[in-house]
Enzyme design. Structure first.
Site, PDB file in Angstrom:
ATOM      1  N   HIS A  99      -3.370  -1.566  -1.905  1.00 12.52           N
ATOM      2  CA  HIS A  99      -4.589  -0.769  -1.738  1.00 12.52           C
ATOM      3  C   HIS A  99      -5.451  -0.738  -2.318  1.00 12.52           C
ATOM      4  O   HIS A  99      -5.534  -1.359  -3.270  1.00 12.52           O
ATOM      5  CB  HIS A  99      -4.212   0.622  -1.629  1.00 12.52           C
ATOM      6  N   ASP A 110       0.911  -1.265   0.048  1.00  2.00           N
ATOM      7  CA  ASP A 110      -0.006  -0.080   0.051  1.00  2.00           C
ATOM      8  C   ASP A 110       0.814   1.398  -0.033  1.00  2.00           C
ATOM      9  O   ASP A 110       1.598   1.358   0.859  1.00  2.00           O
ATOM     10  CB  ASP A 110      -0.785   0.092   1.352  1.00  2.00           C
TER      11      ASP A 110
END
Length: 415
Positions: A203, A172
């Protein structure tokens, strides 16, 4: 979309929320907090999915103070607008709106009144779920998926009274490794907080149909989410009884309609060795009616060996035995009856969504069946016949007889 929009009153003003309700008409209440893209089709799909799990879900329009009714996609133009909305978003007011939404949820007849409330969120909503856990004492369980900026509020964690679960993506870019480590280390001091990191995903790994969607990670995260919610706010289902009812309709009464009634609207069955089963109501009904329920020998017997009952699934270990006196499409497709008696260990992983079966993954050793019906000569091959079932019942039967090297270790040191 199976839910509907309702109005959430905030003083002399109001904002909308998408309400999804379980099939039974009520369930424990959950506030679902949006990504930066608004209450779009993905958030509504998430709400409907949680409603199938047995929850009454309300998704508030958290951007209403700036612009109501935001529904964005994921192209570059929509992302830029979403990011602007995010930059102008007041998180403190957002938490107040979650409190207002919880109050509205509690007032609904569709929300169970005698249990706790939950908050689940994604991205922006993931951080808001964390803040709600910190600031709203009545939140019995909060779950945040890849929340952004949690590290700026770690000092508030000491106020968490309920359960908190965080799902974090290893790759992420909005929560890099150093920040993730900081969050995990700080929250490890609290027994009511669990943090999970999903390797090699980015993400939004749990956003269906998205660029970064990773189904295995999304499924495990969902199972952990529902497990936490079940333990904190319910509902409690007797999965063993539900599974036994399903099996009874399949093998005892042989009732296809009743079998399908035990399952979700779009279930699937996957018999791993033969790739038989079906995906969706129409195909699975066809499979059950014409190739399974009425396509098993009359003496087919299931002997249970072990059963593990979890919060969201049942794992069944058993021996299936039968006389191969008719063609069995799903098990030995295309093979005419041989009259042979077969005993085969099997393993079933049965997933539930709420009180209904969602899917079945059934495993067995196809080579063992082929040996027993005379279609595979085991000589010189690392395969066995009915003894695989016999040894499951009697572990003292010899081991390692298929290993030609086994005698070579006789008398050697085991240190």
């Amino acid at each position: 979309m199976t839910g509907s929009y309702i109005s959430i009153q905030n003083g002399d003003k109001s904002f909308s929320g998408y309400l999804a309700v379980p099939e039974v008409g009520h369930g424990p209440g959950i506030v679902l907090c949006q990504e930066i893209f608004g209450v779009n089709a993905v958030m509504r799909e998430k709400a409907d999915f949680l409603a199938e799990e047995g929850y009454t879900v309300l998704v508030p329009d958290l951007f209403w103070r700036t612009e109501s009714g935001i529904e964005l996609g994921y192209n570059d133009e929509d992302f830029q607008k979403a990011f602007t909305l995010y930059q102008n978003f007041n998180e403190n007011l957002g938490v107040e709106d979650i409190q207002t939404t919880l109050d509205t949820l509690k007032s609904l007849k569709e929300c169970d009144q005698d249990v706790g409330l939950g908050v689940v969120g994604y991205c922006l909503g993931g951080k808001l779920a964390y803040l709600a856990a910190c600031r709203i004492p009545e939140v019995a369980c909060a779950v945040g998926y890849y929340g952004v900026g949690i590290e700026n509020h770690l000092d508030e964690a000491k106020k968490i009274q309920g359960k908190l679960v965080l799902h974090m993506a290893e790759q992420d870019q909005f929560c890099p490794a150093g920040v993730r480590h900081q969050i995990i280390q700080a929250l490890s001091a609290y027994k009511n907080v669990q943090s999970y990191v999903y390797n090699n995903v980015d993400h939004a790994f749990a956003r269906p149909h998205g660029t970064h969607y990773h189904k295995p990670s999304a499924l495990i995260a969902h199972e952990r989410t529902v497990t936490a919610l079940r333990k904190q706010v319910g509902p409690d289902y007797d999965l063993e009884a539900l599974w036994e009812e399903h099996v009874r309709f399949e093998f005892d009464t042989r009732d296809v309609k009743a079998t399908m009634a035990t399952m979700v609207a779009e279930p699937y069955v996957n018999h791993i060795p033969t790739l038989t089963g079906g995906v969706g109501y129409a195909q699975l009904s066809r499979f059950y009616r014409h190739h399974f329920v009425h396509n098993n020998p009359q003496d087919m017997t299931l002997t249970p060996i072990s059963r593990t009952v979890g919060v969201t699934q049942v794992v069944d270990e058993f021996i299936m035995s039968f006389t191969h006196d008719e063609e069995i499409d799903w098990l030995i497709p295309g093979i005419k009856p041989t009259g042979k008696y077969v005993e085969i260990p099997m393993l079933g992983v049965i997933k539930f969504r709420g009180p209904k079966l969602c899917h079945e993954h059934i495993y067995w050793d196809q080579a063992s069946i082929l040996v027993q019906v005379g279609l595979l000569d085991p000589t010189g091959l690392p395969v066995a016949g009915a003894v695989t079932a016999h040894k499951l019942l009697d572990e003292t039967l010899p081991s390692n007889e298929l290993m030609s090297t086994w005698p070579s270790s006789e008398g050697k040191s085991i240190d």
